[in-house]
Write an enzyme that holds these catalytic residues in place. Sequence first.
Site, PDB file in Angstrom:
ATOM      1  N   ASP A 117       6.862  -7.440   3.466  1.00 29.76           N
ATOM      2  CA  ASP A 117       7.687  -6.250   3.241  1.00 29.76           C
ATOM      3  C   ASP A 117       8.979  -6.256   4.051  1.00 29.76           C
ATOM      4  O   ASP A 117       9.903  -5.492   3.755  1.00 29.76           O
ATOM      5  CB  ASP A 117       6.890  -4.985   3.572  1.00 29.76           C
TER       6      ASP A 117
ATOM      7  N   ARG B  49      12.459  -0.940  -1.128  1.00 30.70           N
ATOM      8  CA  ARG B  49      12.896  -1.789  -0.027  1.00 30.70           C
ATOM      9  C   ARG B  49      14.217  -2.491  -0.327  1.00 30.70           C
ATOM     10  O   ARG B  49      14.978  -2.802   0.600  1.00 30.70           O
ATOM     11  CB  ARG B  49      11.798  -2.790   0.346  1.00 30.70           C
TER      12      ARG B  49
ATOM     13  N   SER C 270      -3.996  -8.887   0.283  1.00 29.68           N
ATOM     14  CA  SER C 270      -4.965  -8.368   1.249  1.00 29.68           C
ATOM     15  C   SER C 270      -5.556  -7.050   0.772  1.00 29.68           C
ATOM     16  O   SER C 270      -6.621  -6.630   1.247  1.00 29.68           O
ATOM     17  CB  SER C 270      -4.297  -8.170   2.611  1.00 29.68           C
ATOM     18  N   GLN C 271      -4.893  -6.391  -0.178  1.00 29.82           N
ATOM     19  CA  GLN C 271      -5.393  -5.116  -0.695  1.00 29.82           C
ATOM     20  C   GLN C 271      -6.712  -5.283  -1.438  1.00 29.82           C
ATOM     21  O   GLN C 271      -7.515  -4.349  -1.489  1.00 29.82           O
ATOM     22  CB  GLN C 271      -4.339  -4.476  -1.602  1.00 29.82           C
TER      23      GLN C 271
ATOM     24  N   ARG D 181      -5.252   4.681   4.356  1.00 25.35           N
ATOM     25  CA  ARG D 181      -6.596   4.370   4.837  1.00 25.35           C
ATOM     26  C   ARG D 181      -7.295   5.598   5.394  1.00 25.35           C
ATOM     27  O   ARG D 181      -8.496   5.810   5.174  1.00 25.35           O
ATOM     28  CB  ARG D 181      -6.502   3.253   5.878  1.00 25.35           C
TER      29      ARG D 181
END
Length: 420
Positions: free
Chosen positions: A301, A373, A161-162, A26
């Site tokens: 995540d 992950r 949400s992206q 961001r």
Amino acid sequence: MSRAVIHPAALSGTLAAPPSKSAAHRALICAALADGKSRVYPLAGSADMAATAQCLCAMGAQIAREGDAAFVEGGRCAAGAEVTLDCAESGSTLRFLLPVAAAYGLRATFVGRGRLPERPLGALADQMKAHGVSFSAGAMPFTIGGRLSPGRYELPGDVSSQFVTGLLFALPLLDGESEIVLTSPLQSAGYVEMTLRALQESGVAVTPTENGWRVPGNQRFRAFDRTVEGDWSNAAFWLCAAAIGGTVRITGLSNDSAQGDRAVYEILERFGADITRDAHAVCCEAAPLRAQRIDAGQIPDLVPVLAVTAAFAEGDTEIYNAARLRIKESDRLASTAALLRALGGSAEEYPDRLVVHGGGLRGGDAQGANDHRIVMAAAVAALGCGEKVCVTDAHAINKSYPDFFDELNKLGGRCNVDMG
């Protein structure tokens, strides 16, 4: 093929949290959209961050690295230019920059690798098409044309949400007011809050509404000097490792962060771990763990490492509201369940949830699923196993945390890595 062999061990020591990848994405984008020179510090050297930086440079920004700092000369995007934007495997890079490129009227070709071309884009693309943008194909690689126009944008809140973040970056650049309207409840809301804070710090005004946000047009991003906060998402691996067996202290984490994965603190408390925090650090120490129910809607995540933690708890842990995990770097419901089973555990996979049966893990060979992950969760699992763990696709850590295995060894782990 790359692989890592991790031996059982109890971690002990203090570690600085790596800089937040989400916050850094961001900050870099805001800096590239601003007139003047900005400084973003510290910046990790992950593959996802490299993809965003390279795309911003292709769009006209100038980015110079000096140690852990990035100096960004923004406000240079040439409207209507023809560019190729290689997003590598970064969903954030693609979804954040797609609306921005369209706001400038760029003829931009988007390419990517891994599972990125398979990850959903339809809801965002449909809204962009309804506002003046053409797509040469329905999936990557594709080229966009035309210029994004202001107006009403309707998006589901439970896909990504992206999509919202990408529009929040782009709509202030347009020549009229726009509105984002959510048609379903927002998941991963913390990530949108991170975007709103980044915009505010860049001098961009966004007004919340009952079901979304109103975004005035003709706004200008302001250059800045910004410190990137520590990453709760990656710190969670060390905190969970300590809960399983050990004592780890993590510095550089903000207690008032907008990061949704800050919830790992309360989740580990409910597991029964001995976890404390002050203004300077979070410390976690092993204690007997007990099963719980975990809503993954705001923390997708964290699911792989929380599932590993649950495998060492007493009882059955249900992780629910997790259907979106099937569209990550791997199908994380499937790959997490497969990881636990490969290491001698027991887990049941459902369309939108996992049930993890506690009792511990044995060790053995596991597939990393080319997912950072999953690989890191396998390494955490190994620390509490009775035998070593060998996990494939060790190179996948470069996506978000290239220093992960080095940090593991610094804390007393025993890990041998062959990157192939």
